[in-house]
Design a protein around this motif. Sequence first.
Motif, mmCIF file in Angstrom:
data_model
loop_
_atom_site.group_PDB
_atom_site.id
_atom_site.type_symbol
_atom_site.label_atom_id
_atom_site.label_comp_id
_atom_site.label_asym_id
_atom_site.label_seq_id
_atom_site.Cartn_x
_atom_site.Cartn_y
_atom_site.Cartn_z
ATOM 1 N N GLY A 60 0.828 -1.204 0.000
ATOM 2 C CA GLY A 60 0.000 0.000 0.000
ATOM 3 C C GLY A 60 0.862 1.254 0.000
ATOM 4 N N GLY A 61 1.965 1.225 0.749
ATOM 5 C CA GLY A 61 2.860 2.381 0.800
ATOM 6 C C GLY A 61 3.512 2.642 -0.548
ATOM 7 N N PHE A 62 3.973 1.564 -1.200
ATOM 8 C CA PHE A 62 4.609 1.743 -2.523
ATOM 9 C C PHE A 62 3.596 2.312 -3.521
ATOM 10 N N LEU A 63 2.360 1.800 -3.453
ATOM 11 C CA LEU A 63 1.336 2.270 -4.392
ATOM 12 C C LEU A 63 0.996 3.740 -4.148
ATOM 13 N N VAL A 64 0.955 4.149 -2.882
ATOM 14 C CA VAL A 64 0.653 5.557 -2.569
ATOM 15 C C VAL A 64 1.749 6.457 -3.135
ATOM 16 N N VAL A 65 3.019 6.066 -2.944
ATOM 17 C CA VAL A 65 4.126 6.903 -3.449
ATOM 18 C C VAL A 65 4.080 6.951 -4.980
ATOM 19 N N ALA A 66 3.828 5.785 -5.617
ATOM 20 C CA ALA A 66 3.777 5.749 -7.091
ATOM 21 C C ALA A 66 2.639 6.633 -7.591
ATOM 22 N N ARG A 67 1.483 6.535 -6.935
ATOM 23 C CA ARG A 67 0.325 7.342 -7.365
ATOM 24 C C ARG A 67 0.619 8.833 -7.187
ATOM 25 N N ASP A 68 1.201 9.202 -6.039
ATOM 26 C CA ASP A 68 1.388 10.621 -5.737
ATOM 27 C C ASP A 68 2.503 11.245 -6.566
ATOM 28 N N THR A 69 3.547 10.479 -6.877
ATOM 29 C CA THR A 69 4.693 11.070 -7.588
ATOM 30 C C THR A 69 4.618 10.852 -9.092
ATOM 31 N N ARG A 70 3.879 9.820 -9.535
ATOM 32 C CA ARG A 70 3.804 9.445 -10.958
ATOM 33 C C ARG A 70 5.201 9.192 -11.541
ATOM 34 N N LEU A 71 6.085 8.668 -10.704
ATOM 35 C CA LEU A 71 7.455 8.377 -11.151
ATOM 36 C C LEU A 71 7.771 6.895 -10.911
ATOM 37 N N PRO A 72 8.701 6.329 -11.696
ATOM 38 C CA PRO A 72 9.169 4.969 -11.384
ATOM 39 C C PRO A 72 9.856 4.975 -10.016
ATOM 40 N N LEU A 73 9.782 3.835 -9.316
ATOM 41 C CA LEU A 73 10.317 3.782 -7.953
ATOM 42 C C LEU A 73 11.727 3.205 -7.911
ATOM 43 N N ARG A 74 12.532 3.827 -7.085
ATOM 44 C CA ARG A 74 13.837 3.267 -6.724
ATOM 45 C C ARG A 74 13.661 2.773 -5.281
#
Length: 360
Positions: A142-156
């Motif tokens: 859920g945390g990864f999805l929230v960051v991906a949704r909010d930033t619209r950037l690929p995750l490191r």
Amino acid sequence: MRRARYPGTLPRVPEPPLVGVIRIYELACNAMGSPFYGELLDRMAGDVAAAGPVGQFLDGHLDSTYEEAVPLRFLGGIHRLVLAGQAPELAERFPSVGGDGDAARAWPAVLDALQAHDAVVRDALTRPPQTNEVGRSAALVGGFLVVARDTRLPLRVLEVGSSAGLNLRFDGYWYEADGATYGDPASPVRFAGQWKDGRPPFDARLEIAERRGCDRDPIDAGTEDGRLTLLSYVWPGQTERFAMLRAALDVARRVPVLIDRADIPEWLVGQLREPATRRATVVFHSITWQYLTDHERAAAETELASAGGRATPDAPLAWLRLEPSADRSHPELRVTTWPGGEERLLAHCHYHLGPVRWVA
Ligand SMILES: C[S@@+](CC[C@H](N)C(=O)[O-])C[C@H]1O[C@@H](n2cnc3c(N)ncnc32)[C@H](O)[C@@H]1O
């Protein structure tokens, strides 16, 4: 012959402190789904109190503390023999390999296995039990999805205290709630209907650009030795936890990750030195902060805050953590994001497997 101090009584030989420690673990195993271990520990306590074969084997550990977990190290060594196929008579009893769970009949076979393979158990005594709880991915995702949704950037994605890095492979598992889904539909690790009061944004677009972890004692989930180590510390009888770990180990074979042998504060300094542009860096950890010294914790948090100060909208930083709540009654999932340094409580969850109350 020594005379009793009081007529009719014998002088009492004090029990070694280890007996009390074994009794505490016995209570824990009985309460947490492993009555088989509970009964083995009952016999172990009796043996150590009477200076029997296990008591003599553990002679150098009789004053050890609860935190040193000597009873779990001992049973981990025995379990390892069972899982490795080196103790067939015990395998007939251990529920983790299909045995009947008859601890009374298992105990004499424990003593035989100890005699035949004392080097394996002696080696187990030198290592603190180390686990990797894949059930925590149900909350972390859920945390990864929230960051991906909010930033619209690929995750490191950077995990500290990774153990074997099973939660670094969270996108290799399957998640499903109220008809919404995320992850690999063919994955053997499956979380379904586990969220209460809401659910994470499963429809967010999540791309992983990079993943890496660190641990002061990393376990290589791709090797037989690493698999045995992780499996041996799950208590026989905790069937669901055992099955999920086996499934996650199968995913790990297909999804290699790099886990550096390093201490957390120093590793963070190296990883966060330069902001990663056009990526959202997510530093995460689960049930790890309590194992750091006050000094290490302060150093890691200072490094996160200073890297947060260097973050930009094009190179944001998130600190995601699943750690005990202030009253330590349960773990909760929190995220702090930079620029800005806003902290949010996302979910209340469990230490191993269990419902996730999504409050974001
Ligand atoms: C309780 S385990 C949790 C493992 C994993 N995060 C999970 O949720 O299953 C804590 C992990 O932190 C690691 N660890 C503790 N202190 C550390 C430190 N100072 N630097 C690096 N790793 C550390 C331990 O080796 C262990 O693998």
